[in-house]
Design an enzyme around this catalytic site. Structure first.
Site, short mmCIF file in Angstrom:
data_model
loop_
_atom_site.label_atom_id
_atom_site.label_comp_id
_atom_site.label_asym_id
_atom_site.label_seq_id
_atom_site.Cartn_x
_atom_site.Cartn_y
_atom_site.Cartn_z
N HIS A 38 -58.66 -42.13 -85.58
CA HIS A 38 -58.42 -41.37 -84.36
C HIS A 38 -58.45 -39.86 -84.63
CE1 HIS A 38 -56.49 -44.20 -81.19
NE2 HIS A 38 -57.39 -44.85 -81.91
N GLU A 107 -62.86 -44.65 -77.60
CA GLU A 107 -61.91 -44.24 -76.58
C GLU A 107 -62.14 -42.76 -76.25
OE1 GLU A 107 -57.72 -45.48 -77.37
OE2 GLU A 107 -58.58 -46.31 -79.19
N ASN A 110 -60.41 -39.88 -78.30
CA ASN A 110 -60.92 -39.33 -79.55
C ASN A 110 -62.31 -38.72 -79.43
OD1 ASN A 110 -58.65 -40.53 -81.11
ND2 ASN A 110 -59.62 -42.43 -80.45
N LYS A 194 -56.85 -63.91 -77.15
CA LYS A 194 -57.61 -64.59 -76.10
C LYS A 194 -58.67 -65.48 -76.73
CE LYS A 194 -57.04 -61.06 -72.51
NZ LYS A 194 -57.74 -60.12 -71.60
#
Length: 321
Positions: A38, A107, A110, A194
């Site tokens: 990040h 994202e 960043n 999931k």
């Protein structure tokens, strides 16, 4: 047998501390490690964001056994894929074959720092696919020229290549990313238990490949203190990927989590020192089909107590699941 990993969370500690912690995790018997990559922390209270690749290089020299991995690097905006390929090849050499390259579509938090804008999710996946193809081509050796939709490469070549290229992992959150991972990745990465994500990965060519999950935990002998710390530093995690990928900075995460309570966080993140509660949080990942699960201990100043407790109590219990 499911393997259990330790997360070097770069948002929670400075570079020297991160390296010291992964050395301790290796001694404690964790099976592998992963590292976030990040430019910003999600929340200002986390307080850190050192350059992950320097941390990884130092960790490769300070450890001897534990595998290292980016979890995950975005190879499209902040980094050009040719540079990611060079970094990954160098890490594979420094670690003597212990490195895996985890990749994702990124994202806004960043990637916005280079001023290139933030594309839509579909475009980001297109960019990721092209980036993976470039990285794979450079790992194969020789000189690469590429004029693509999103990237140009001119006379690129990796001069220091490991005998075996780093395995490539791709983070998934839906059908399209699962298709991409199944076709192009050596392993899949997800942060939610999931089974449908892993099933989709298998359908698109991922059957039999490693499946790596990750979940936050917050160890402390004082459960109330653990709940407050998890709320202070990790309430952002309740937002979900569609929201978290779009927010541009810590202030955005602060605003988005205004109404998240400590009780809300405690329902999602196991807090305290009850081994059974921690095992109950890990069990859905095992049942979903994950072959490797990385734990994130919340709180930069609580890593060593967690590692010591995990060695004595948590890891033995998890290996009995």
């Amino acid at each position: 047998m499911v393997r259990f990993g330790y997360t070097m969370m770069t948002e929670q500690a400075g570079p020297r501390t991160l390296v010291d912690n992964v050395v301790a995790a290796e001694r404690a018997g964790f099976d592998f490690s992963v590292t976030s990559d990040h430019y910003f922390p999600w929340l200002a209270s986390q307080g850190h964001a050192p350059y992950a690749w320097s941390v990884l290089g130092a960790a490769a020299q300070a450890t001897t056994r534990i595998p290292l991995m980016t979890f995950v690097t975005c190879p499209t905006i902040r980094y050009h894929p040719t540079v990611v390929a060079q970094k990954a090849a160098t890490m594979q050499l420094l670690s003597e074959g212990r490195f895996r390259l985890g990749l994702g579509s990124g994202e806004n938090l960043n990637e916005h720092v280079v001023g290139g804008g933030w594309p839509s999710a579909g475009v980001r996946l297109d960019m990721l696919e092209e980036a993976v193809e470039i990285i794979r081509a450079l790992f194969a050796g020789g000189e690469l020229n590429h004029q693509g939709t999103h990237f140009d490469v001119e006379n690129a070549k990796l001069w220091d290549l490991p005998g075996q290229a780093p395995p490539v992992g791709i983070a998934v959150s839906g059908e399209r990313s699962c298709s991409l991972a199944g076709r192009l990745a050596d392993l899949v990465i997800a942060t939610e238990p999931k089974a449908e994500l892993l099933d989709a990965f298998d359908r698109h060519g991922g059957a039999g490949k490693p499946k790596i999950g990750q979940l936050p935990v917050c160890y402390d002998t004082d459960r109330h203190a653990a709940v407050l710390r998890a709320h202070d530093q990790f309430r952002w995690a309740l937002g979900g990927w569609p929201v978290n990928a779009e927010l541009p900075g810590p202030s955005g995460f602060e605003a988005a989590t205004t109404y998240v309570t400590p009780d809300d966080v405690a329902k999602t993140i196991p807090c305290g020192d009850d081994v059974g509660a921690f095992a109950d949080s890990v069990r859905p990942y095992i049942e979903a089909g994950f072959t490797e699960i990385a734990l994130v201990q919340v709180g930069g100043d609580r890593q060593r107590p967690f590692i010591d407790w995990a060695e004595k109590h948590l890891l033995p219990a998890l290996r009995e699941l």
